[in-house]
Design a protein around this motif. Sequence first.
Motif, PDB file in Angstrom:
ATOM      1  N   GLY A  52     -43.504  24.537 -59.372  1.00 55.98           N
ATOM      2  CA  GLY A  52     -43.787  26.617 -59.086  1.00 55.98           C
ATOM      3  C   GLY A  52     -43.135  27.411 -58.541  1.00 55.98           C
ATOM      4  N   LEU A  53     -43.651  27.285 -56.735  1.00 61.77           N
ATOM      5  CA  LEU A  53     -43.608  27.865 -56.526  1.00 61.77           C
ATOM      6  C   LEU A  53     -42.308  28.648 -55.749  1.00 61.77           C
ATOM      7  N   VAL A  54     -41.122  27.869 -56.275  1.00 56.61           N
ATOM      8  CA  VAL A  54     -39.938  27.754 -55.992  1.00 56.61           C
ATOM      9  C   VAL A  54     -39.671  28.807 -57.725  1.00 56.61           C
ATOM     10  N   TRP A  55     -40.013  28.676 -58.672  1.00 58.83           N
ATOM     11  CA  TRP A  55     -39.506  29.168 -59.902  1.00 58.83           C
ATOM     12  C   TRP A  55     -40.594  31.086 -59.048  1.00 58.83           C
ATOM     13  N   LEU A  56     -41.114  30.881 -59.176  1.00 60.72           N
ATOM     14  CA  LEU A  56     -41.913  31.867 -58.843  1.00 60.72           C
ATOM     15  C   LEU A  56     -41.497  32.949 -58.010  1.00 60.72           C
ATOM     16  N   ASP A  57     -40.572  32.541 -56.664  1.00 56.72           N
ATOM     17  CA  ASP A  57     -39.583  33.289 -55.924  1.00 56.72           C
ATOM     18  C   ASP A  57     -38.370  33.594 -56.540  1.00 56.72           C
ATOM     19  N   LYS A  58     -38.448  33.038 -57.513  1.00 53.55           N
ATOM     20  CA  LYS A  58     -36.520  33.593 -58.101  1.00 53.55           C
ATOM     21  C   LYS A  58     -37.499  34.457 -58.989  1.00 53.55           C
ATOM     22  N   ALA A  59     -38.223  34.444 -59.249  1.00 51.13           N
ATOM     23  CA  ALA A  59     -39.034  35.561 -60.742  1.00 51.13           C
ATOM     24  C   ALA A  59     -39.572  36.973 -59.329  1.00 51.13           C
ATOM     25  N   LYS A  60     -39.687  36.687 -58.839  1.00 54.45           N
ATOM     26  CA  LYS A  60     -39.967  37.698 -57.957  1.00 54.45           C
ATOM     27  C   LYS A  60     -38.533  38.251 -57.003  1.00 54.45           C
ATOM     28  N   LYS A  61     -37.854  37.673 -56.526  1.00 56.21           N
ATOM     29  CA  LYS A  61     -36.456  38.031 -56.309  1.00 56.21           C
ATOM     30  C   LYS A  61     -35.617  39.191 -57.592  1.00 56.21           C
ATOM     31  N   GLU A  62     -35.737  38.775 -58.907  1.00 51.46           N
ATOM     32  CA  GLU A  62     -35.272  38.673 -59.519  1.00 51.46           C
ATOM     33  C   GLU A  62     -35.978  40.536 -60.069  1.00 51.46           C
ATOM     34  N   THR A  63     -37.272  40.237 -60.593  1.00 53.46           N
ATOM     35  CA  THR A  63     -38.111  41.239 -61.205  1.00 53.46           C
ATOM     36  C   THR A  63     -38.703  42.662 -60.284  1.00 53.46           C
ATOM     37  N   GLY A  64     -38.550  42.137 -58.748  1.00 53.42           N
ATOM     38  CA  GLY A  64     -39.184  43.384 -57.721  1.00 53.42           C
ATOM     39  C   GLY A  64     -40.708  43.710 -57.178  1.00 53.42           C
ATOM     40  N   LEU A  65     -41.073  42.194 -58.575  1.00 57.99           N
ATOM     41  CA  LEU A  65     -42.632  42.633 -58.819  1.00 57.99           C
ATOM     42  C   LEU A  65     -43.469  41.667 -57.408  1.00 57.99           C
ATOM     43  N   PRO A  66     -44.023  41.860 -56.689  1.00 58.90           N
ATOM     44  CA  PRO A  66     -45.568  41.138 -55.481  1.00 58.90           C
ATOM     45  C   PRO A  66     -45.948  40.165 -56.424  1.00 58.90           C
ATOM     46  N   THR A  67     -46.536  38.737 -56.168  1.00 65.18           N
ATOM     47  CA  THR A  67     -46.656  37.486 -56.680  1.00 65.18           C
ATOM     48  C   THR A  67     -48.242  37.505 -56.193  1.00 65.18           C
ATOM     49  N   ALA A  68     -48.787  37.015 -56.871  1.00 64.12           N
ATOM     50  CA  ALA A  68     -50.338  35.859 -56.609  1.00 64.12           C
ATOM     51  C   ALA A  68     -50.095  35.210 -57.198  1.00 64.12           C
TER      52      ALA A  68
END
Length: 368
Positions: A72-88
């Motif tokens: 899931g961390l890989v998916w979250l990194d993809k979401a971060k790159k696509e949206t520009g939102l920092p992740t938690a």
Amino acid sequence: MKLNLNIQPLESWFDNGGKPIIISGPCSAETEEQLLETARLVKETGKVNILRAGIWKPRTRPGEFEGIGVEGLVWLDKAKKETGLPTAVEVATAKHVEEALAAGVDILWIGARSTVNPFTVQDIADALQGVDVPVLVKNPINPDLSLWIGALERINRAGITKLAAIHRGFSSFEKSAYRNEPMWDLAIQLKTLAPELPIFNDPSHICGARELIPHIAQTAIDLDMQGLMIEAHRDPSVAWTDAKQQVTPAKLAEIIDNLTLRHSDSDNSEFTNKLNNLRNSIDRVDDLILQKIGERMALVQKIGEYKRDNDVTILQVNRWEEILEKRMTLANALKLDKDFVEKFLELIHSESIRKQTEIMNASKSEVN
């Protein structure tokens, strides 16, 4: 006594122009498609500052979905790159810390089930040594302010200066509309002990039901909390965890739009003068209340001595019932909250019992 925390002001590591910081995303990362779509929808609201997702899920019973794990961390990194939102992400072990940081997660939080255990918190703190990352610490499950403070101190002593707390309510045996009782007084006590410590609120876990979230979110903002963590899912009805407390991104935007933002202070001199006058009046009333409590306890002492000298028991149930009945009638006439008055009277009664017990246990020679 103030807490001695070495922390950076929130604005130095996450400046939102004075507006509440909104952390949102699904309770759990379930599939890559679900996480990415939810992240896109959350981003489109224009209301969210930080994307959250549960990667490891501590569940009450085995066999329930306990998170997708490192994938899931890989998916979250993809979401971060696509949206520009920092992740938690929530971390519960040293290994979680290492894996989350290696995957580029921006912010870590420690959950209520971890905060309750000093050994767990210390393991996480040890893994954070030498790391410069914001860490948010949720209150423990049970209403224990010392445990919450202890967790914050352990993380701070590991060198984490970008530190904040998350108020997510406390477990209680009493049945109520909430999944976890807010017990706002504990969050207020923490704020009083550490005024510089940012405190976020987690309405999702307090409420347990999405319908209650707007009210709790507004209360948190009214109490000058710096942000909200609200769980959002593309379709909460099919969520794998905590479906009832998640909202759609559209509903999230509606909740945020309907919040009334207030200032912690005002530049208006007329307002300030009137507020100070009212506060001075409150101070005078508080002094009178304490004076009267002191007078009451002096009478309690005399009664305790009289009971001791005449070998009469401390507790007189009929008298306590009489006090409750009379005072509750008066409280009702004064339009005071029933539960508040009952708790207040119970505190006074408990102190009276303690004082009389002390007198009873003292020998006559000690008294004389």
